[in-house]
Design an enzyme around this catalytic site. Structure first.
Site, PDB file in Angstrom:
ATOM      1  N   ARG A  53      68.382  72.994 168.761  1.00 46.90           N
ATOM      2  CA  ARG A  53      68.726  71.747 169.457  1.00 46.90           C
ATOM      3  C   ARG A  53      70.232  71.720 169.650  1.00 46.90           C
ATOM      4  NH1 ARG A  53      72.109  70.550 166.141  1.00 46.90           N
ATOM      5  NH2 ARG A  53      72.314  68.554 167.170  1.00 46.90           N
ATOM      6  N   GLY A  54      70.718  70.682 170.353  1.00 49.95           N
ATOM      7  CA  GLY A  54      72.137  70.649 170.718  1.00 49.95           C
ATOM      8  C   GLY A  54      72.256  71.229 172.126  1.00 49.95           C
ATOM      9  N   GLN A 203      70.317  64.224 162.201  1.00 51.31           N
ATOM     10  CA  GLN A 203      71.105  65.444 162.460  1.00 51.31           C
ATOM     11  C   GLN A 203      72.468  65.389 161.774  1.00 51.31           C
ATOM     12  OE1 GLN A 203      69.386  63.752 164.775  1.00 51.31           O
ATOM     13  NE2 GLN A 203      68.778  65.015 166.499  1.00 51.31           N
ATOM     14  N   ASP A 244      75.501  65.427 175.839  1.00 49.34           N
ATOM     15  CA  ASP A 244      74.427  66.232 176.430  1.00 49.34           C
ATOM     16  C   ASP A 244      74.509  66.275 177.948  1.00 49.34           C
ATOM     17  OD1 ASP A 244      73.395  65.358 173.677  1.00 49.34           O
ATOM     18  OD2 ASP A 244      72.043  66.968 174.298  1.00 49.34           O
ATOM     19  N   LYS A 255      73.670  61.415 171.763  1.00 48.33           N
ATOM     20  CA  LYS A 255      72.636  60.944 170.837  1.00 48.33           C
ATOM     21  C   LYS A 255      72.634  59.418 170.706  1.00 48.33           C
ATOM     22  CE  LYS A 255      70.136  62.926 169.275  1.00 48.33           C
ATOM     23  NZ  LYS A 255      68.808  63.059 169.924  1.00 48.33           N
TER      24      LYS A 255
HETATM   25  O1  MRU Z   1      68.555  65.759 170.060  1.00 49.73           O
HETATM   26  P1  MRU Z   1      69.631  66.736 169.750  1.00 49.73           P
HETATM   27  O2  MRU Z   1      69.792  67.018 168.300  1.00 49.73           O
HETATM   28  O3  MRU Z   1      69.490  68.000 170.571  1.00 49.73           O
HETATM   29  O4  MRU Z   1      70.952  66.011 170.233  1.00 49.73           O
HETATM   30  C1  MRU Z   1      72.183  66.656 170.147  1.00 49.73           C
HETATM   31  C2  MRU Z   1      73.331  65.789 170.459  1.00 49.73           C
HETATM   32  O5  MRU Z   1      73.177  64.655 170.820  1.00 49.73           O
HETATM   33  C3  MRU Z   1      74.680  66.403 170.390  1.00 49.73           C
HETATM   34  O6  MRU Z   1      75.640  65.433 170.087  1.00 49.73           O
HETATM   35  C4  MRU Z   1      74.986  66.992 171.766  1.00 49.73           C
HETATM   36  O7  MRU Z   1      74.030  67.975 172.113  1.00 49.73           O
HETATM   37  C5  MRU Z   1      76.333  67.546 171.890  1.00 49.73           C
HETATM   38  S1  MRU Z   1      76.361  69.082 171.103  1.00 49.73           S
HETATM   39  C6  MRU Z   1      77.370  70.132 171.117  1.00 49.73           C
END
Ligand code: MRU
Length: 366
Positions: A53-54, A203, A244, A255
């Site tokens: 994820r990320g 997370q 994202d 997030k």
């Molecule tokens: O749902 P996730 O864990 O994939 O969400 C990730 C985030 O919201 C991070 O803050 C985002 O991807 C930036 S990461 C470098």
């Protein structure tokens, strides 16, 4: 970054075969597990179930997913099918589309027998680029933290609040929001990080805390609602979060809960920065609140929590009354007016169309 003495990226191709390895993030912080992806279908499942994820890592995994697809069947039909399926795994992070489109642009004009090797090489290039970009933006952000330390008379650690996990686990290496912290810490600037737990999937509590501990960065986990209180009492020097998807006008989707932190920061005069690789900018969108698709995930992530028991077993427990409905939006949008600045691989800019185009003028025509 290192786990113990061993340097790791979050995704890497097998040395001897076509498969791809990733760190299974669902097992952290309790177990360090490496998962193997053997087909594009397994890559798609890994993205959807959040083994990985990320935003940047999702993009790299999508790219390797297409390489796995070309390994199995390099036809036009297989390229189209795997592209569409991988694209549908998670809706919000634009890096997924970015990575898949970069792969398709390269692969489509090639003869099928040329596609396999080209696909693995391009996926590796996407991963390497991500590492270089995150390292560069990390340096720009570290300069900001060093400046805050100088402004504070070099008399105390700089307190940074972050939300979710935008560290090396969310990218191929270094991270986005955490890269400035790692670079500042390694340069001898004292930093302390307030880590939002980031319900419902935690997370922050699970992944950000794990990373910071591994790197020896002082940190404290706080529940999601504490940030405003900390800011009112002068305990936060700056906020740094990831994103994202960022519109060309500088609206930032991250997030769920990020927006509330930005509001609190604005009310308390705390600078609110967003760190991002330019692959996270959606140059086709202008209005984040109205245009960015927001992922809605299963209610079970809200109604249940998973953790390690004192006996060392992993257990999932219900935390809500049976039958109470729950709603689980994964992301929210912070309007550009609440963002102090964007930290990119080309430096800092204002969160606005003019700011982004000053660093990325080639996107003017997009
Ligand atoms: O749902 P996730 O864990 O994939 O969400 C990730 C985030 O919201 C991070 O803050 C985002 O991807 C930036 S990461 C470098």
């Amino acid at each position: 970054m290192k786990i113990g003495d061993t340097p790791f990226r979050t995704i890497w191709p097998d040395r001897d075969g076509p498969s791809v390895h990733v760190i299974d993030q669902r097992a952290l912080p309790h177990r360090f597990v490496v998962a193997t992806l053997r087909s594009w279908q397994e890559a798609a499942t890994a993205i959807r179930d959040m083994t990985v994820r990320g935003a940047p890592l999702i993009g790299a995994t999508g790219a390797y997913g297409l390489a796995l697809a070309m390994q199995a069947d390099p036809s036009d039909a297989a390229l189209a099918e795997s592209f569409q399926h991988l694209l549908g795994t998670r809706p919000t992070a634009v890096n997924l589309r970015w990575g898949l489109e970069r792969m398709r642009r390269l692969l489509q004009p090639l003869r099928p027998d040329q596609r396999r090797d080209a696909a693995y090489a391009e996926a590796a290039a996407i991963a390497d680029d991500d590492v270089a970009v995150c390292s560069a933006l990390g340096q720009h952000g570290a300069d900001l933290i060093a400046q805050a330390w100088t402004d504070a008379g070099r008399s105390r650690p700089i307190n940074v609040l972050t939300h979710c996990n935008a560290g090396w686990l969310a990218t191929v290496d270094w991270g986005t929001a955490l890269a400035p912290i790692y670079k500042a810490h390694r340069a001898g600037v004292p930093v302390h990080v307030w880590v939002d737990e980031t319900r419902p999937r935690n997370q922050g509590a699970s992944l950000t805390a794990y990373e910071l501990a591994a790197e020896g960065v002082p940190h404290t986990i706080v529940v999601d609602n504490v940030g405003g209180h900390l800011m009112q009492h002068g305990s936060v020097d700056l906020c740094i979060v990831g994103t994202d998807r960022t519109t060309r006008t500088g609206d930032v989707c991250n997030k769920i809960g990020t927006y509330l932190k930005a509001l609190a920061a604005h009310d308390n005069g705390v600078p609110f920065y967003v760190a991002l690789p330019s692959s996270t900018v959606d140059w086709h969108m202008r209005d984040g609140v109205r245009e960015i698709p927001i992922e809605e995930r299963e209610a079970a992530e809200v109604t249940h929590m998973t953790g390690e028991t004192e006996a060392g077993d992993i257990a999932t427990v219900r935390v809500t009354p049976k039958g109470s409905p729950a709603l689980n939006y994964g992301f929210d949008v912070t309007p550009a007016r609440l963002v102090t600045g964007l930290i990119t691989e080309r430096g800092l800019c204002e969160a606005s169309e003019a700011g982004l185009l000053s660093l990325f003028p080639q996107a003017a025509a997009a």
